[in-house]
Design a protein around this motif. Structure first.
Motif, PDB file in Angstrom:
ATOM      1  N   PHE A  47       0.794  -1.227   0.000  1.00 30.12           N
ATOM      2  CA  PHE A  47       0.000   0.000   0.000  1.00 30.12           C
ATOM      3  C   PHE A  47       0.829   1.282   0.000  1.00 30.12           C
ATOM      4  O   PHE A  47       0.274   2.376  -0.025  1.00 30.12           O
ATOM      5  CB  PHE A  47      -0.949   0.006   1.202  1.00 30.12           C
ATOM      6  N   LYS A  48       2.162   1.172   0.084  1.00 30.12           N
ATOM      7  CA  LYS A  48       3.065   2.342   0.040  1.00 30.12           C
ATOM      8  C   LYS A  48       2.716   3.359   1.138  1.00 30.12           C
ATOM      9  O   LYS A  48       2.520   4.545   0.873  1.00 30.12           O
ATOM     10  CB  LYS A  48       3.015   3.028  -1.328  1.00 30.12           C
ATOM     11  N   VAL A  49       2.614   2.872   2.380  1.00 26.75           N
ATOM     12  CA  VAL A  49       2.329   3.712   3.541  1.00 26.75           C
ATOM     13  C   VAL A  49       3.378   3.426   4.614  1.00 26.75           C
ATOM     14  O   VAL A  49       4.148   2.475   4.507  1.00 26.75           O
ATOM     15  CB  VAL A  49       0.906   3.442   4.108  1.00 26.75           C
ATOM     16  N   LYS A  50       3.410   4.241   5.665  1.00 26.90           N
ATOM     17  CA  LYS A  50       4.337   4.067   6.784  1.00 26.90           C
ATOM     18  C   LYS A  50       3.561   3.479   7.963  1.00 26.90           C
ATOM     19  O   LYS A  50       2.601   4.074   8.447  1.00 26.90           O
ATOM     20  CB  LYS A  50       4.940   5.427   7.166  1.00 26.90           C
ATOM     21  N   VAL A  51       3.977   2.296   8.426  1.00 26.05           N
ATOM     22  CA  VAL A  51       3.314   1.604   9.530  1.00 26.05           C
ATOM     23  C   VAL A  51       4.030   1.940  10.834  1.00 26.05           C
ATOM     24  O   VAL A  51       5.254   1.817  10.934  1.00 26.05           O
ATOM     25  CB  VAL A  51       3.326   0.076   9.293  1.00 26.05           C
ATOM     26  N   LEU A  52       3.254   2.379  11.834  1.00 30.16           N
ATOM     27  CA  LEU A  52       3.824   2.702  13.142  1.00 30.16           C
ATOM     28  C   LEU A  52       3.737   1.532  14.110  1.00 30.16           C
ATOM     29  O   LEU A  52       4.645   1.323  14.911  1.00 30.16           O
ATOM     30  CB  LEU A  52       3.093   3.906  13.752  1.00 30.16           C
ATOM     31  N   ASP A  53       2.636   0.747  14.067  1.00 33.95           N
ATOM     32  CA  ASP A  53       2.422  -0.303  15.052  1.00 33.95           C
ATOM     33  C   ASP A  53       1.599  -1.424  14.436  1.00 33.95           C
ATOM     34  O   ASP A  53       0.752  -1.181  13.574  1.00 33.95           O
ATOM     35  CB  ASP A  53       1.678   0.291  16.257  1.00 33.95           C
ATOM     36  N   VAL A  54       1.866  -2.655  14.898  1.00 31.97           N
ATOM     37  CA  VAL A  54       1.100  -3.817  14.463  1.00 31.97           C
ATOM     38  C   VAL A  54       0.690  -4.609  15.698  1.00 31.97           C
ATOM     39  O   VAL A  54       1.531  -4.939  16.529  1.00 31.97           O
ATOM     40  CB  VAL A  54       1.922  -4.731  13.522  1.00 31.97           C
ATOM     41  N   LYS A  55      -0.591  -4.879  15.816  1.00 32.92           N
ATOM     42  CA  LYS A  55      -1.102  -5.736  16.887  1.00 32.92           C
ATOM     43  C   LYS A  55      -1.727  -6.957  16.237  1.00 32.92           C
ATOM     44  O   LYS A  55      -2.486  -6.832  15.281  1.00 32.92           O
ATOM     45  CB  LYS A  55      -2.135  -4.993  17.730  1.00 32.92           C
ATOM     46  N   THR A  56      -1.384  -8.142  16.746  1.00 24.71           N
ATOM     47  CA  THR A  56      -1.904  -9.376  16.171  1.00 24.71           C
ATOM     48  C   THR A  56      -2.672 -10.161  17.213  1.00 24.71           C
ATOM     49  O   THR A  56      -2.440 -10.021  18.413  1.00 24.71           O
ATOM     50  CB  THR A  56      -0.771 -10.265  15.617  1.00 24.71           C
ATOM     51  N   MET A  57      -3.593 -10.993  16.733  1.00 21.99           N
ATOM     52  CA  MET A  57      -4.317 -11.902  17.619  1.00 21.99           C
ATOM     53  C   MET A  57      -4.731 -13.139  16.842  1.00 21.99           C
ATOM     54  O   MET A  57      -4.995 -13.064  15.637  1.00 21.99           O
ATOM     55  CB  MET A  57      -5.531 -11.218  18.233  1.00 21.99           C
ATOM     56  N   ASN A  58      -4.734 -14.273  17.529  1.00 22.65           N
ATOM     57  CA  ASN A  58      -5.203 -15.517  16.942  1.00 22.65           C
ATOM     58  C   ASN A  58      -6.679 -15.676  17.272  1.00 22.65           C
ATOM     59  O   ASN A  58      -7.077 -15.592  18.431  1.00 22.65           O
ATOM     60  CB  ASN A  58      -4.420 -16.710  17.489  1.00 22.65           C
ATOM     61  N   VAL A  59      -7.494 -15.903  16.243  1.00 25.16           N
ATOM     62  CA  VAL A  59      -8.936 -16.015  16.405  1.00 25.16           C
ATOM     63  C   VAL A  59      -9.295 -17.493  16.298  1.00 25.16           C
ATOM     64  O   VAL A  59      -8.954 -18.154  15.314  1.00 25.16           O
ATOM     65  CB  VAL A  59      -9.680 -15.194  15.323  1.00 25.16           C
ATOM     66  N   LYS A  60      -9.960 -18.008  17.319  1.00 26.67           N
ATOM     67  CA  LYS A  60     -10.385 -19.406  17.327  1.00 26.67           C
ATOM     68  C   LYS A  60     -11.575 -19.592  16.400  1.00 26.67           C
ATOM     69  O   LYS A  60     -12.461 -18.737  16.321  1.00 26.67           O
ATOM     70  CB  LYS A  60     -10.792 -19.835  18.738  1.00 26.67           C
ATOM     71  N   GLY A  61     -11.615 -20.739  15.720  1.00 32.99           N
ATOM     72  CA  GLY A  61     -12.741 -21.060  14.856  1.00 32.99           C
ATOM     73  C   GLY A  61     -13.976 -21.394  15.669  1.00 32.99           C
ATOM     74  O   GLY A  61     -13.879 -21.848  16.809  1.00 32.99           O
ATOM     75  N   LYS A  62     -15.141 -21.157  15.098  1.00 31.83           N
ATOM     76  CA  LYS A  62     -16.399 -21.416  15.783  1.00 31.83           C
ATOM     77  C   LYS A  62     -16.909 -22.816  15.462  1.00 31.83           C
ATOM     78  O   LYS A  62     -16.654 -23.359  14.388  1.00 31.83           O
ATOM     79  CB  LYS A  62     -17.450 -20.400  15.347  1.00 31.83           C
TER      80      LYS A  62
END
Length: 95
Positions: A47-62
């Motif tokens: 996307f040609k942007v500047k990223v300051l922070d990344v937060k990740t999470m694992n989502v459990k399947g239903k």
């Protein structure tokens, strides 16, 4: 090593994700094996942007029911990316 297009699977467009866009945060479904550094590089590359922070999470399947049998949807990983002020991602702007 994964390609940038393989790391970012698709954007997540929900009411909650649209609400945090005003804080310059964008939500993506990403590859399960991708780490924060890979996600940051992929978003900056695509996307040609500047990223300051990344937060990740694992989502459990239903648990889902199909007739008499029970099944489960796949587990997946979600990333919330914070961009520098002034940067935007165009695919979200038309929504």
């Amino acid at each position: 090593m994964l390609n940038s297009r393989d790391i970012i699977v698709k954007p997540i467009v929900t009411e909650k994700s649209m609400g945090v866009m005003e804080e310059n945060k964008y939500t993506f479904k990403v590859a399960k094996k991708a780490n924060k550094i890979d996600i940051k590089k992929a978003v900056e590359d695509i996307f040609k942007v500047k990223v300051l922070d990344v937060k990740t999470m694992n989502v459990k399947g239903k648990v889902k029911r199909v007739g008499r049998s029970l099944g489960r949807t796949s587990d997946w990983k979600k990333a919330i990316v914070t961009l520098k002020d002034g940067d935007t991602i165009e695919i979200f702007e038309g929504l």
